[in-house]
Every structure is written in structure tokens, then in C-alpha cells.
Design a protein around this motif. Structure first.
Motif, PDB file in Angstrom:
ATOM      1  N   LYS A 282       0.649  -1.160  -0.314  1.00  0.00           N
ATOM      2  CA  LYS A 282       0.293   0.545  -0.160  1.00  0.00           C
ATOM      3  C   LYS A 282       1.085   1.907   0.254  1.00  0.00           C
ATOM      4  CE  LYS A 282      -4.163  -1.507   2.105  1.00  0.00           C
ATOM      5  NZ  LYS A 282      -5.606  -1.549   3.840  1.00  0.00           N
ATOM      6  N   ARG A 283       2.294   1.066   0.294  1.00  0.00           N
ATOM      7  CA  ARG A 283       2.792   1.919   0.482  1.00  0.00           C
ATOM      8  C   ARG A 283       3.569   2.157  -0.892  1.00  0.00           C
ATOM      9  NH1 ARG A 283       3.862   0.285   6.152  1.00  0.00           N
ATOM     10  NH2 ARG A 283       2.914   1.766   7.588  1.00  0.00           N
ATOM     11  N   LEU A 284       4.375   1.313  -2.030  1.00  0.00           N
ATOM     12  CA  LEU A 284       5.169   1.476  -2.670  1.00  0.00           C
ATOM     13  C   LEU A 284       4.164   2.121  -4.168  1.00  0.00           C
ATOM     14  CD1 LEU A 284       6.687  -1.687  -3.125  1.00  0.00           C
ATOM     15  CD2 LEU A 284       7.567   0.132  -2.200  1.00  0.00           C
ATOM     16  N   PRO A 285       4.542   2.655  -4.720  1.00  0.00           N
ATOM     17  CA  PRO A 285       3.718   3.378  -5.890  1.00  0.00           C
ATOM     18  C   PRO A 285       3.421   1.931  -6.581  1.00  0.00           C
ATOM     19  CG  PRO A 285       6.317   3.442  -6.019  1.00  0.00           C
ATOM     20  CD  PRO A 285       6.520   3.394  -4.897  1.00  0.00           C
ATOM     21  N   GLN A 286       2.482   2.826  -7.292  1.00  0.00           N
ATOM     22  CA  GLN A 286       2.051   1.354  -8.339  1.00  0.00           C
ATOM     23  C   GLN A 286       2.684   1.476  -9.463  1.00  0.00           C
ATOM     24  OE1 GLN A 286      -2.060   3.173  -9.552  1.00  0.00           O
ATOM     25  NE2 GLN A 286      -2.543   0.668 -10.888  1.00  0.00           N
ATOM     26  N   ARG A 287       3.657   2.225  -9.661  1.00  0.00           N
ATOM     27  CA  ARG A 287       4.636   1.901 -10.498  1.00  0.00           C
ATOM     28  C   ARG A 287       5.734   0.779 -10.605  1.00  0.00           C
ATOM     29  NH1 ARG A 287       9.373   3.184  -9.885  1.00  0.00           N
ATOM     30  NH2 ARG A 287       9.878   5.408  -8.189  1.00  0.00           N
ATOM     31  N   LEU A 288       5.884   0.611  -9.113  1.00  0.00           N
ATOM     32  CA  LEU A 288       6.655  -0.377  -8.763  1.00  0.00           C
ATOM     33  C   LEU A 288       5.764  -2.258  -8.154  1.00  0.00           C
ATOM     34  CD1 LEU A 288       8.898   1.047  -6.921  1.00  0.00           C
ATOM     35  CD2 LEU A 288       9.740   0.608  -8.554  1.00  0.00           C
ATOM     36  N   THR A 289       4.384  -1.433  -8.202  1.00  0.00           N
ATOM     37  CA  THR A 289       3.576  -2.755  -7.763  1.00  0.00           C
ATOM     38  C   THR A 289       3.156  -3.160  -8.928  1.00  0.00           C
ATOM     39  OG1 THR A 289       1.847  -1.453  -6.786  1.00  0.00           O
ATOM     40  CG2 THR A 289       4.183  -1.620  -5.452  1.00  0.00           C
ATOM     41  N   LYS A 290       2.761  -2.289  -9.658  1.00  0.00           N
ATOM     42  CA  LYS A 290       1.919  -2.469 -10.787  1.00  0.00           C
ATOM     43  C   LYS A 290       0.703  -3.068 -10.330  1.00  0.00           C
ATOM     44  CE  LYS A 290       5.481  -3.736 -13.885  1.00  0.00           C
ATOM     45  NZ  LYS A 290       6.438  -4.993 -14.834  1.00  0.00           N
ATOM     46  N   ALA A 291       0.309  -2.705  -9.574  1.00  0.00           N
ATOM     47  CA  ALA A 291      -1.090  -3.253  -8.917  1.00  0.00           C
ATOM     48  C   ALA A 291      -2.476  -2.086  -8.288  1.00  0.00           C
ATOM     49  CB  ALA A 291      -0.814  -4.483  -7.296  1.00  0.00           C
ATOM     50  N   ASP A 292      -3.648  -2.174  -9.184  1.00  0.00           N
ATOM     51  CA  ASP A 292      -4.510  -0.864  -8.360  1.00  0.00           C
ATOM     52  C   ASP A 292      -4.580  -1.250  -7.274  1.00  0.00           C
ATOM     53  OD1 ASP A 292      -7.176   0.275  -8.610  1.00  0.00           O
ATOM     54  OD2 ASP A 292      -6.591   0.220 -11.130  1.00  0.00           O
ATOM     55  N   PRO A 293      -4.673   0.086  -7.219  1.00  0.00           N
ATOM     56  CA  PRO A 293      -4.497   0.203  -5.205  1.00  0.00           C
ATOM     57  C   PRO A 293      -5.582  -0.464  -4.720  1.00  0.00           C
ATOM     58  CG  PRO A 293      -3.616   2.440  -6.206  1.00  0.00           C
ATOM     59  CD  PRO A 293      -3.901   1.309  -6.904  1.00  0.00           C
ATOM     60  N   GLU A 294      -7.256  -0.275  -5.532  1.00  0.00           N
ATOM     61  CA  GLU A 294      -8.380  -1.061  -5.005  1.00  0.00           C
ATOM     62  C   GLU A 294      -8.304  -2.473  -5.080  1.00  0.00           C
ATOM     63  OE1 GLU A 294     -11.712   0.492  -6.677  1.00  0.00           O
ATOM     64  OE2 GLU A 294     -10.759   1.208  -8.414  1.00  0.00           O
ATOM     65  N   THR A 295      -7.604  -2.817  -5.535  1.00  0.00           N
ATOM     66  CA  THR A 295      -7.354  -4.724  -5.053  1.00  0.00           C
ATOM     67  C   THR A 295      -6.790  -5.097  -3.928  1.00  0.00           C
ATOM     68  OG1 THR A 295      -4.798  -4.924  -6.524  1.00  0.00           O
ATOM     69  CG2 THR A 295      -7.554  -4.723  -7.743  1.00  0.00           C
ATOM     70  N   LEU A 296      -6.213  -3.861  -3.066  1.00  0.00           N
ATOM     71  CA  LEU A 296      -5.196  -4.337  -2.287  1.00  0.00           C
ATOM     72  C   LEU A 296      -5.727  -4.565  -1.090  1.00  0.00           C
ATOM     73  CD1 LEU A 296      -1.942  -2.075  -2.679  1.00  0.00           C
ATOM     74  CD2 LEU A 296      -2.585  -4.300  -3.680  1.00  0.00           C
ATOM     75  N   THR A 297      -7.135  -4.022  -0.798  1.00  0.00           N
ATOM     76  CA  THR A 297      -7.951  -4.923   0.130  1.00  0.00           C
ATOM     77  C   THR A 297      -8.524  -5.440   0.180  1.00  0.00           C
ATOM     78  OG1 THR A 297     -10.160  -4.024  -1.020  1.00  0.00           O
ATOM     79  CG2 THR A 297      -8.919  -2.196   0.276  1.00  0.00           C
TER      80      THR A 297
END
Length: 607
Positions: A282-297
Motif C-alpha cells: 500500500k505504501r509502494l508506488p503503483q509503477r513498482l507494484t503494478k497493482a491497482d490500489p483498489e485490489t489491495l483491500t
């Protein structure tokens, strides 16, 4: 006649869950009406149903969520509604998500309240959605929910509360199903949803998943699409299910890390060893995780109240399919269809001789095409379709198949003796495989069609003989670059996208480089010519005019008892890319009589 006078209306009928509900209702003999936004949606649904042996097309009703009437047409005798409509998409604005998932629920409940014979309104919600306070939302609660959960999940949570409140106030008999992540059909694995867990599996398949998300307790449960549909269709027939929510999932779904490791083993790839806790993701930028923030919940260790769903299923003798088997079949379907990049066509993984093999075309067809290098079976799909009653496979270790060159003997034996392959069509390196199979099983292989057989043509360029040079090129090439190298232009770059994607996976590029180098091996080339000379059946050679046979190749064919040669004008080493119609015509000519037209010239008994 429908059982007990049932008339079901399915909203979102052309969607993933909706069409499974339509099929399950139809199989139960229930009269079904499908609410579609357009005739194109109706046609897609009818085509999908027909493909599953269900030709009884539901009545077509038009739905418009922006109108007060909602549905056009006579609806008074509807006894049950299944609301599978809504938007399953991340990245929506708050307004867009609320319009699709909250306002639509208001419209559906208002419509249901006007039906005189309604027995049940079944609402599809979600396993992370149900269980929240169903009281009407304040503006402050709404702002906080959309801030913390994201537009998609917050809109579904709000819709769940709105649905219960309005349906109860209106006296509408309702049931809610809170399914887990809905994966493929338990029998076929079929799914056309590529969000969420499916996108993680894509990264796993492609080798781009750097780390496993979450920890060992992270739980992302699943449920098969067809099981969910059957469960839903039983709810209106049970009075005890009124005003009740059901969490539908397998409590024994492997924890996320175990699930992904299980899929990795099935795919024949390595699961990442690194793990990234959700808090860090959740703290890492999306360009690194390649994960949509909405999926993390959805990455949570939470468990869910499934007892009532289990009791209901047991009461109606509805057994949940084995989840691990369903996951394997779903994983296969996702990969075979390239995670949505190749959604149509008959595509699957098979296991001839125990080797995981990608195959496209008609199962069990007698004509089997073996692709060359550095391309895959997908490049032969147009020829397969044009020839008919044919299929193409990726050779072991190439394309999407697992294995090595050492596996050829056992694999080829299984193809010929177990899968009904009687006419082998080998292209380039595939021609070598076809000859090897025909040598061992001369009476099982009726005929050979060899397209650009390298051992009858000039040796490869010096650069192709060095795997150390070829492998990095293959790993880094682009569709346009590969098209230019293989065809002299970029017109066929789109057809090579999947081949380039395969070359970037695992050891495919390395295997391809080694086999390319082997095509220059003088001893192997001579051995293949000797084996071809001994084959007693019909041999058909197809070459491009820009990639001719050598004098030695022509001399060999001139002494074969039953040989045909077709030259495709203007084609090079890959005529299936540049001249697929001519290749298909030439193959048809093997049995129908060859014709020298449309750029195809032919001769019998040699050139």
C-alpha cells in the motif's frame, strides 16, 4: 412448461455470471427472459448458449437503467429476478461506480416492487461486501467508504445496504449471494474475466511476478462460476432463504501463497520466493507494484460466515466441485486463451505421453500441424481454420508447451498412437518431428506434408548456429523486428505478437536457440533425409519460391515413390504467415487434385 410456473428474468444476462445463470435455469427447464441492453448482447448470449449445447434462446427484453420502467415488454408473470448487472471494474470515478452499482440497484428494486407474482429477487453482491451495516448511509460514511475502499468496492458495499433497505421497505422478497472470486467453470475452466486474481496468474505465467503479495495467512477464496449459478437458481424455491445473505466460497481454498505456488507448479514455472506484506504494498508506488490500489483491500486474512450456505447446499444436495481441480482447469483456460489476448477459438492444453502440450483447432482431428522456429501454433491458426478438421500443437519446450527436445520420441509416439494424428504437417523444425514420427510409426502415419523442410534446403546463416548470440536476440525481439527478420517486412507483426510473448517466457528462447543451431548439424540433416527416403507413404513438400529446395533435396524427392512438390510464388520460409490461403489450398490439393493457380504451382514426382 416451466416447473411450478417459474418465469425468471436475468439482468446482466450476457455477463460472466449472468450467462451461467441463464444456462443453469434453462437446464432446469425454467422459462427465462434475458434483459439485454442491445441486440448485439442478445446475439452474444445466444451464441454462447448454443456453444454449450443449449439452443433454447431466452426471450429478449430491453433494459435501460436510465428509465423509470427499466424493462420494455410484458413482465407481469415474472416470478423471480436475478440481478447480475453492475460494473466489475477498477479505476472508475465515484460517480461512474455509483451510477453503475448503486443507482442500478435502486431501479431494480423499484421494478421488482411492481411485479404482482414475484417470489424472489436474488442480488449478486460480494464476499467482501456483505456483512456491513445495512442502515442508510450518511454523507460522511459515504465519503469515508469511498476514500478507504476505492470506488468499485465502496459502490458495491453501498449497493448492498441500499438493496436491503429498499427491498425490505417495499416488501420485495429478497436473497443475497456474496460470492468469492468467481473463477472458471468447474468442468471446462472457462472464464473471460481477467481482473483480480486472474491478472496475478497472468504475471505468474509470463514470469513478471516479482514477489508473492501478502503473507502466509492471506486468503483470497474462490468459487466456480457454474456452482454459483446452480446455487442461485435454487434460492427462490426455498422459503427459508428469504431475507437472507449467503457467503458462497470454499473455506478450503488454499491460502494465496499456496494457491499461486500450486498454479506455478501446474504451469511449469517458478513461484517467486520473495513476499511483500500488504502494508508495504500500500505504501509502494503503483509503477513498482503494478497493482491497482483498489485490489489491495482484497488481500486479507479474514474468514467468512459460510455455515448457512453449506447448510442450504446440503439441503438441496448441491455439492461444491473440487476447488484445486477447478483452479487447474481455470488456469489452463486463462493461459490457453492468453489471458484475453486470444479469446476466441478452440484452444486447450492436453497431455500426450504425459507432456503438457498446447493445442488449437478441432480436438482429435487427423491432420496435425507441427510449427517451425521461432514461431508457435498460433501462427498456423488461419491455416487450421481454412483446412478444417485440423489442429496445431506447440512442440515440447516451444510456444506454450513444456518439455525438451529429448521428449520428442515419447511425445510423438503418443500423438500418433493415442490422439489420432494420421496426417502430419511439419513446418521447418516441425518437419523434422514429422519425419521422426513417421519413421517409428510408418503405418500409423498415412501421409506427410513438409512445409519448408530445412534439411532439404540451404543451411542456416552462421549467426543462427550460435545459441549464445541467438538467445538474447530472441528474448528481446519485438513483433515488428521478428516480422522483418522472418518475412522481410512488418505487415505480419500482429500475427507474431504471441510468438514474441512466448519467447520471453522461461526457457523458450534458449530452447529455440539450441534447436535453430541444430538445424545446421550436417549429421542430423543427413539422417532426416535418409529417414524420409524410407517412408512408404505419400509425401507432399510445400516451399516458397524465395526459399527453394537445394539440388540435393530435389534429387532425393525425385526418387521417392509418391511425392508431390508445391511452390508458392513470392513466399519465403514462413508461408503460413505471408500466404496462409495458398498453404491451405496446397494442403487441400493433396487429396483433391493440385491446381497451378493463385500463385501456387505444383508438380508430381519431383521438380
Amino acid at each position: 412448461m416451466s416447473p411450478d410456473g417459474r418465469h425468471a428474468l436475468v439482468l446482466g444476462a450476457s455477463g460472466f455470471i449472468g450467462r451461467h445463470v441463464v444456462l443453469a435455469l434453462g437446464q432446469a427447464g425454467v422459462r427465462v427472459s434475458a434483459a439485454n441492453r442491445s441486440d448485439a448482447s442478445r446475439q452474444r448470449l445466444a451464441h454462447w448458449l448454443a456453444g454449450r449445447g443449449h439452443d433454447r434462446v431466452p426471450a429478449d427484453l430491453r433494459v435501460d437503467f436510465a428509465t423509470d420502467s427499466l424493462i420494455e415488454g410484458e413482465c407481469d408473470d415474472i416470478t423471480e429476478i436475478y440481478n447480475c448487472a453492475g460494473a466489475y471494474r477498477f479505476g472508475m470515478s465515484v460517480e461512474e461506480a455509483r451510477r453503475a452499482n448503486v443507482d442500478s440497484v435502486r431501479a431494480v428494486v423499484a421494478f421488482a416492487a411492481r411485479l404482482p407474482n414475484l417470489r424472489r429477487l436474488v442480488q449478486v453482491s460480494g464476499y467482501r461486501v456483505g456483512g456491513h451495516d445495512p442502515e442508510p448511509w450518511t454523507e460522511g460514511r459515504r465519503r469515508e467508504a469511498y476514500r478507504t475502499l476505492g470506488a468499485y468496492e465502496a459502490s458495491r458495499v453501498e449497493a448492498d445496504a441500499v438493496f436491503q433497505d429498499l427491498a425490505t421497505q417495499s416488501g420485495v422478497p429478497w436473497s443475497i449471494v456474496n460470492p468469492a472470486s468467481v473463477i472458471g467453470d468447474s468442468i471446462t475452466g472457462e472464464s473471460d474475466q481477467y481482473l483480480g486474481l486472474a491478472s496475478t496468474m497472468k504475471d505468474l505465467w509470463q514470469g513478471s511476478l516479482a514477489a508473492l503479495p501478502g503473507d502466509r495467512r492471506t486468503f483470497v477464496p474462490v468459487v466456480a462460476a457454474d456452482h454459483l449459478a446452480r446455487f442461485m437458481t435454487l434460492l427462490p424455491m426455498d422459503a427459508a432463504t428469504r431475507s437472507t445473505s449467503y457467503w458462497l466460497l470454499d473455506d478450503d481454498t488454499p491460502a494465496l501463497h499456496d494457491l499461486l505456488t500450486l498454479v506455478a507448479e501446474h504451469y511449469g514455472v517458478r513461484a517467486p520466493r520473495a513476499r511483500v506484506p500488504v502494508a508495504l504494498l500500500k505504501r509502494l508506488p503503483q509503477r513498482l507494484t503494478k497493482a491497482d490500489p483498489e485490489t489491495l483491500t482484497f488481500l486479507s486474512a479474514d474468514r467468512y460466515p459460510t455455515d448457512s450456505a453449506h447448510a442450504f447446499a446440503a439441503r438441496h444436495r448441491l455439492a461444491m466441485p473440487d476447488t484445486v481441480t477447478t483452479i487447474h482447469r481455470w488456469a489452463d483456460h486463462l493461459a490457453a486463451h492468453r489471458f484475453g489476448d486470444a479469446p476466441s477459438g478452440d484452444r486447450r492444453f492436453t497431455e500426450p505421453g504425459g507432456f503438457r502440450t498446447f493445442e488449437l483447432g478441432e480436438p482429435g482431428a487427423p491432420t496435425l500441424m507441427l510449427p517451425g522456429l521461432p514461431v508457435n501454433a498460433d501462427t498456423w491458426a488461419p491455416v487450421v481454420a481454412a483446412v478444417g478438421n485440423a489442429r496445431a500443437v506447440d512442440l515440447p519446450g516451444l510456444g506454450m508447451s513444456t518439455g525438451r527436445h529429448d521428449d520428442w520420441p515419447a511425445w510423438l509416439t503418443a500423438l500418433v498412437t493415442e490422439t489420432g494424428a494420421r496426417h502430419l504437417v511439419g513446418h521447418s523444425i516441425g518437419a523434422a518431428a514429422a519425419v521422426e514420427a513417421a519413421t517409428v510409426h510408418p503405418h500409423a502415419v498415412d501421409r506427410l506434408t513438409l512445409v519448408s523442410p530445412f534439411f532439404l534446403q540451404a543451411p542456416p546463416r552462421r549467426t543462427a548456429k550460435s545459441p549464445l548470440l541467438t538467445r538474447p536476440y530472441l528474448r528481446r525481439t519485438t513483433p515488428t523486428g521478428l516480422a522483418a527478420r522472418l518475412t522481410g517486412g512488418t505487415n505480419h507483426a500482429t500475427a507474431l505478437r504471441s510468438s514474441v510473448a512466448d519467447l520471453r517466457r522461461g526457457a523458450v528462447a534458449a530452447t529455440t536457440a539450441r534447436l535453430l543451431a541444430a538445424t545446421g548439424n550436417t549429421r542430423w540433416r543427413a539422417d532426416l533425409r535418409d529417414k524420409l527416403r524410407c517412408y512408404p507413404g505419400h509425401v507432399h513438400i510445400i516451399v516458397g519460391s524465395r526459399d527453394p529446395l537445394t539440388a540435393e533435396g530435389e534429387s532425393l524427392l525425385s526418387v521417392l515413390p509418391d511425392a508431390t512438390v508445391t511452390v508458392i510464388d513470392g513466399a519465403g520460409h514462413h508461408p503460413q504467415l505471408t500466404h496462409p490461403e495458398d498453404v491451405a489450398e496446397a494442403m487441400g490439393g493433396t487429396s483433391l487434385g493440385l491446381r497451378g493457380e493463385n500463385g501456387v504451382s505444383a508438380a508430381r514426382g519431383g521438380l
